[in-house]
Design a protein around this motif. Structure first.
Motif, mmCIF file in Angstrom:
data_model
loop_
_atom_site.group_PDB
_atom_site.id
_atom_site.type_symbol
_atom_site.label_atom_id
_atom_site.label_comp_id
_atom_site.label_asym_id
_atom_site.label_seq_id
_atom_site.Cartn_x
_atom_site.Cartn_y
_atom_site.Cartn_z
ATOM 1 N N LEU A 182 33.327 67.739 71.808
ATOM 2 C CA LEU A 182 33.126 66.292 71.776
ATOM 3 C C LEU A 182 34.485 65.608 71.768
ATOM 4 O O LEU A 182 35.509 66.245 71.476
ATOM 5 C CB LEU A 182 32.331 65.887 70.530
ATOM 6 N N PRO A 183 34.539 64.310 72.061
ATOM 7 C CA PRO A 183 35.829 63.604 72.029
ATOM 8 C C PRO A 183 36.510 63.733 70.677
ATOM 9 O O PRO A 183 35.856 63.690 69.627
ATOM 10 C CB PRO A 183 35.434 62.154 72.317
ATOM 11 N N ALA A 184 37.833 63.905 70.700
ATOM 12 C CA ALA A 184 38.589 64.007 69.449
ATOM 13 C C ALA A 184 38.446 62.713 68.655
ATOM 14 O O ALA A 184 38.448 61.622 69.227
ATOM 15 C CB ALA A 184 40.059 64.269 69.766
ATOM 16 N N PRO A 185 38.255 62.805 67.340
ATOM 17 C CA PRO A 185 38.095 61.588 66.528
ATOM 18 C C PRO A 185 39.387 60.768 66.496
ATOM 19 O O PRO A 185 40.490 61.307 66.618
ATOM 20 C CB PRO A 185 37.745 62.128 65.145
ATOM 21 N N ALA A 186 39.216 59.473 66.336
ATOM 22 C CA ALA A 186 40.373 58.581 66.268
ATOM 23 C C ALA A 186 41.114 58.782 64.957
ATOM 24 O O ALA A 186 40.531 59.138 63.934
ATOM 25 C CB ALA A 186 39.925 57.134 66.415
ATOM 26 N N SER A 187 42.422 58.558 64.974
ATOM 27 C CA SER A 187 43.252 58.668 63.774
ATOM 28 C C SER A 187 44.374 57.647 63.871
ATOM 29 O O SER A 187 44.476 56.896 64.850
ATOM 30 C CB SER A 187 43.814 60.081 63.638
ATOM 31 N N GLU A 188 45.238 57.628 62.871
ATOM 32 C CA GLU A 188 46.364 56.694 62.894
ATOM 33 C C GLU A 188 47.330 57.024 64.031
ATOM 34 O O GLU A 188 47.977 56.139 64.593
ATOM 35 C CB GLU A 188 47.102 56.726 61.555
ATOM 36 N N GLU A 189 47.427 58.319 64.372
ATOM 37 C CA GLU A 189 48.357 58.731 65.423
ATOM 38 C C GLU A 189 47.743 58.649 66.816
ATOM 39 O O GLU A 189 48.465 58.598 67.817
ATOM 40 C CB GLU A 189 48.835 60.172 65.182
ATOM 41 N N SER A 190 46.415 58.678 66.907
ATOM 42 C CA SER A 190 45.762 58.765 68.216
ATOM 43 C C SER A 190 44.529 57.870 68.253
ATOM 44 O O SER A 190 43.826 57.734 67.260
ATOM 45 C CB SER A 190 45.358 60.217 68.496
ATOM 46 N N PRO A 191 44.254 57.258 69.414
ATOM 47 C CA PRO A 191 43.047 56.436 69.544
ATOM 48 C C PRO A 191 41.776 57.265 69.684
ATOM 49 O O PRO A 191 40.672 56.718 69.736
ATOM 50 C CB PRO A 191 43.322 55.632 70.825
ATOM 51 N N GLY A 192 41.924 58.585 69.730
ATOM 52 C CA GLY A 192 40.754 59.446 69.880
ATOM 53 C C GLY A 192 40.472 59.762 71.333
ATOM 54 O O GLY A 192 41.126 59.271 72.266
ATOM 55 N N GLY A 193 39.467 60.627 71.543
ATOM 56 C CA GLY A 193 39.131 61.053 72.897
ATOM 57 C C GLY A 193 38.073 60.174 73.535
ATOM 58 O O GLY A 193 37.422 59.371 72.883
ATOM 59 N N ARG A 194 37.910 60.368 74.834
ATOM 60 C CA ARG A 194 36.909 59.628 75.603
ATOM 61 C C ARG A 194 35.659 60.486 75.784
ATOM 62 O O ARG A 194 35.745 61.706 75.940
ATOM 63 C CB ARG A 194 37.454 59.277 76.985
ATOM 64 N N ASP A 195 34.481 59.830 75.811
ATOM 65 C CA ASP A 195 33.262 60.528 76.179
ATOM 66 C C ASP A 195 33.130 60.534 77.697
ATOM 67 O O ASP A 195 34.060 60.119 78.417
ATOM 68 C CB ASP A 195 32.043 59.895 75.505
ATOM 69 N N VAL A 196 31.993 61.003 78.215
ATOM 70 C CA VAL A 196 31.831 61.121 79.665
ATOM 71 C C VAL A 196 32.021 59.776 80.353
ATOM 72 O O VAL A 196 32.729 59.667 81.365
ATOM 73 C CB VAL A 196 30.444 61.730 79.998
ATOM 74 N N ALA A 197 31.385 58.727 79.823
ATOM 75 C CA ALA A 197 31.531 57.403 80.434
ATOM 76 C C ALA A 197 32.989 56.961 80.405
ATOM 77 O O ALA A 197 33.502 56.382 81.373
ATOM 78 C CB ALA A 197 30.647 56.392 79.709
ATOM 79 N N GLY A 198 33.672 57.234 79.307
ATOM 80 C CA GLY A 198 35.087 56.869 79.207
ATOM 81 C C GLY A 198 35.958 57.659 80.158
ATOM 82 O O GLY A 198 36.943 57.135 80.711
ATOM 83 N N ILE A 199 35.621 58.932 80.365
ATOM 84 C CA ILE A 199 36.381 59.762 81.311
ATOM 85 C C ILE A 199 36.217 59.231 82.727
ATOM 86 O O ILE A 199 37.179 59.119 83.489
ATOM 87 C CB ILE A 199 35.932 61.233 81.202
ATOM 88 N N VAL A 200 34.971 58.894 83.093
ATOM 89 C CA VAL A 200 34.716 58.351 84.433
ATOM 90 C C VAL A 200 35.462 57.027 84.617
ATOM 91 O O VAL A 200 36.108 56.793 85.649
ATOM 92 C CB VAL A 200 33.202 58.163 84.655
ATOM 93 N N GLU A 201 35.382 56.175 83.605
ATOM 94 C CA GLU A 201 36.081 54.891 83.691
ATOM 95 C C GLU A 201 37.597 55.096 83.764
ATOM 96 O O GLU A 201 38.296 54.427 84.548
ATOM 97 C CB GLU A 201 35.720 54.031 82.490
ATOM 98 N N GLY A 202 38.109 56.031 82.954
ATOM 99 C CA GLY A 202 39.543 56.315 82.996
ATOM 100 C C GLY A 202 39.994 56.855 84.340
ATOM 101 O O GLY A 202 41.090 56.537 84.821
#
Length: 716
Positions: free
Chosen positions: A512-532
């Protein structure tokens, strides 16, 4: 209440509700039969199961006589039953002689040859001499039953197993009998196809060669085939199957008995996709040069991937797991992407808003057998008839045998049992959650209420909101109950129905997408990958058998496709790595209950194709991120170290109670997209994955059974 009987000189105790046939088999006797089947109603029309009740005026049909009907002798001693006396032998010889009066002598060309109950029982119980009937045999016109069932109705002995299966199990009363006596015929009445997703089971049930498999017709004999036990991955139920092969080709797929999962049934897609295993196969690596895919060696393909990975930062890379992947390759890809630092991972091609929580939050917690204990059922965005046809038959069984009340939120469909339609809008979920809807009262008053949440709800943009409300409904109506199995008084009726065989294993492994943290905004899901990818923010995508994506809308990122078939993903790939289909590798799959089962290799992959985990292990070495396992056994040990339940094959997870914090935090408390009606997760039952789309049989079924009205001409 047990009753004593003396069967073939052996005294036994048998329960009143058993048939005499079952009691005789309990005593070790072998009773022949054609019409009787343990999962169908009693017809009593073949008379092959005759036994002698000492003192009775004539032999008795043991299938239609219950133990409670067998009264003791006048002196109080138990009734005596003989299953192999001269009277019984003579009666069975007479029955067999009648059955063979009209049966054609075409065993050498019959597809049932070698697996025919009539053949076997004629040898065991028939007369050694020629029969005494010399009249012409009757001939019956063959009936049309669709693209999957071939008929030769002259062979039919009117056992009516197919009719009872269609009416009772499949819930599609397309089959029946017309005429009487010698004129009796089994038919579909209006010469239409048998329109059920379970239609292939009538071929298994037919004790003669009247109904045989049309795709398998005249291809091989049973003694030529090698049998391999495996698991069906066309849906997420994990039906137990047997793969029959000849040489390097899969010739057919049959169900195996497993009462906890599929009983002895198998849906048509799982049974008939075997021809798709040999079509449109990827059998060597390819690399795109000057806009065209050209054959390449493994080392060249790996070198191209390594060069692109080296030139791309991890935050611009992504990986997506498809619907048919086994747990081993999912873990290998997860480990590789973690070592590369890639945050954009997802296994939910359909965009389902689920995962990331504890296992009960995304499992079918009631279990498949537990469905039979339920007395109220709410379906949300779910069509189990297409998403899990064998589970749907289990729900129908529960409805037939008990006071099960069913309601549905979503697109109205024929489920083969009555379901109160609560609407297609999501607003009704609010009324169910706050208790103002009448069906909420039904759930509260039920002893064992259950809820099934399907992909039609979870894959919506507001899927997380629907998930939150479903959990709220479960909390408020008693669907989430105490710990323990139903037999122990425990109950949990919150269920998620997945349609992808790989989904539960991927969620277990945290793909699954990496969770957001102070150092990183986290990962994208499938829709986010397509949009990216559309925006040029994602430059590298690794697809592990992922073909259900809108790849045409992604622009031109660098795509690596690893899979077995030349489907959508391969068409858009820059590098193709040929993998193995599920019949060509050993792999672990977790079904929607969370039960882990093993699919075993039946044949070897074609050409240069290799097992998927081995491809990832070799690629990791080229990328300088060598994975720490060189054999499948090493990989499985690493998998079990992460997930101990994957070392306990065939066991269903134990429900350990309802933690309120888990269910309160499930989903997102937000606003529904109220103007969008709830649709279905599957648009075409027969064409849901690359193997099915490569199958000519599935294409014929889709065209004829689902889209025949669209193809009719004006004159029709």
């Amino acid at each position: 209440m047990p009753r004593k009987l003396i069967i073939d000189g052996k005294e036994i105790e048998a329960e009143d509700n058993l048939t005499l046939l079952q009691a005789c088999e309990q005593a070790g006797a072998e009773i022949p039969r054609f019409c009787y089947h343990e999962r169908l109603s009693v017809a009593g029309n073949c008379r092959m199961c005759l036994v002698e009740w000492v003192g009775a005026p004539k032999p008795q049909a043991s299938c239609s006589l219950q133990v409670k009907d067998i009264f003791p002798n006048k002196d109080g001693t138990p009734a005596r039953i003989n299953t192999d006396s001269p009277v019984v032998r003579k009666a069975r010889e007479g029955v067999m002689e009648f059955l063979l009066i009209n049966h054609p002598l075409d065993c050498p060309i019959c597809d049932q040859g070698g697996e025919c109950d009539l053949q076997d029982q004629a040898m065991g119980y028939g007369r050694a001499a020629f029969h005494r009937f010399h009249e012409n045999k009757r001939a019956v016109e063959d009936k049309y039953m669709g693209p999957l069932i071939k008929t030769q109705m002259t062979r039919c002995i009117q056992c009516t197993r197919c009719v009872r299966f269609a009416t009772e199990i499949a819930g599609v009363p397309d089959l029946g009998a017309t005429g009487r006596g010698e004129d009796m015929e089994i038919t579909t009445y209006l010469e239409k196809a048998f329109s059920s997703e379970l239609s292939g089971n009538v071929v298994d049930l037919c004790p003669v060669g009247a109904l045989t498999s049309k795709p398998y017709s005249y291809t091989s004999r049973p003694w030529e085939l090698k049998h391999t036990e495996s698991i069906d991955i066309m849906d997420a139920q994990g039906c137990n199957i047997r793969v029959d092969t000849r040489g390097r080709a899969v010739m057919r797929i049959l169900p195996r008995l497993n009462d906890d999962i599929n009983e002895e049934w198998l849906h048509d897609k799982g049974r008939h996709i075997w021809d798709g295993l040999g079509r449109q196969r990827l059998d060597r690596p390819y690399v795109r040069k000057n806009g065209k895919l050209v054959p390449a060696s493994w080392s060249d393909a790996f070198a191209v991937i390594a060069a692109r990975v080296k030139a791309t930062t991890p935050d611009r890379m992504a990986a997506i797991v498809g619907d048919l992947a086994a747990a081993e390759e999912i873990k290998a890809l997860k480990d590789l992407m973690t070592r590369l630092g890639v945050p954009h991972l997802d296994c939910r091609q359909d965009g389902a808003k689920i995962g990331g929580g504890p296992r009960p939050a995304y499992l079918f917690n009631t279990t498949i057998t537990g469905v039979e204990a339920a007395d109220a059922l709410l379906l949300i965005g779910c069509n189990p008839r297409w998403e899990a046809p064998v589970l749907n038959a289990r729900i129908r069984k529960a409805w037939l045998n008990g006071p099960l009340k069913i309601a549905s939120v979503g697109a109205p469909v024929d489920l083969t049992y009555p379901a109160e339609q609560l609407g297609t809008g999501v607003d009704v979920l609010n009324a169910l959650a706050d208790g103002s809807h009448p069906f909420a009262e039904v759930l509260r008053n039920a002893k064992r209420p259950m809820l099934i949440l399907g992909g039609g709800a979870l894959a919506r943009p507001d899927g997380a909101v629907i998930l939150h409300h479903a959990a709220r409904i479960a909390r408020e109506t008693g669907i989430i109950g105490p710990a323990g199995t139903p037999a122990e008084g425990g109950w949990i009726g919150f269920n998620v129905l997945h349609t992808a065989a790989s989904r539960v294993a991927a969620l277990d492994l945290g793909f699954l997408p990496a969770p957001a943290s102070e150092e990183s905004p986290g990962g994208r899901d499938v829709a986010g990958i397509v949009e990216g990818a559309q925006k040029g923010e994602i430059n590298f995508i690794y697809l592990l058998g992922a073909d259900e994506l809108p790849l045409e809308n992604m622009g031109r990122p660098f795509v690596v496709y690893q899979g077995s078939h030349g489907d959508t993903g391969a068409n858009y790939a820059d590098v193709i790595l040929p993998g193995a289909a599920f019949t060509e590798k050993d792999g672990l799959y977790a079904n929607f209950e969370g039960r882990v089962q093993e699919a075993q290799r039946a044949v070897f992959p074609p050409g240069e194709a290799r097992e998927d985990w081995a491809i990832l292990r070799a690629l990791s070495d080229v990328l300088g991120q060598k994975l720490p396992y060189d054999t499948l056994a090493d990989l499985r040990r690493a998998l079990v170290a992460d997930l101990p339940q994957y070392g306990r094959l065939g066991q269903v997870p134990v429900w350990e109670g309802a933690d309120p914090a888990v269910w309160n935090a499930l989903g997102t408390d937000g606003v529904f997209t109220a103007d969008v009606p709830m649709g279905q997760a599957i648009a075409d039952y027969y064409l849901t994955n690359p193997i099915a789309r490569a199958s000519k049989v599935m294409a014929d079924c889709s065209r004829e059974l689902l889209h025949s009205d669209e193809n009719k001409q004006a004159a029709e």
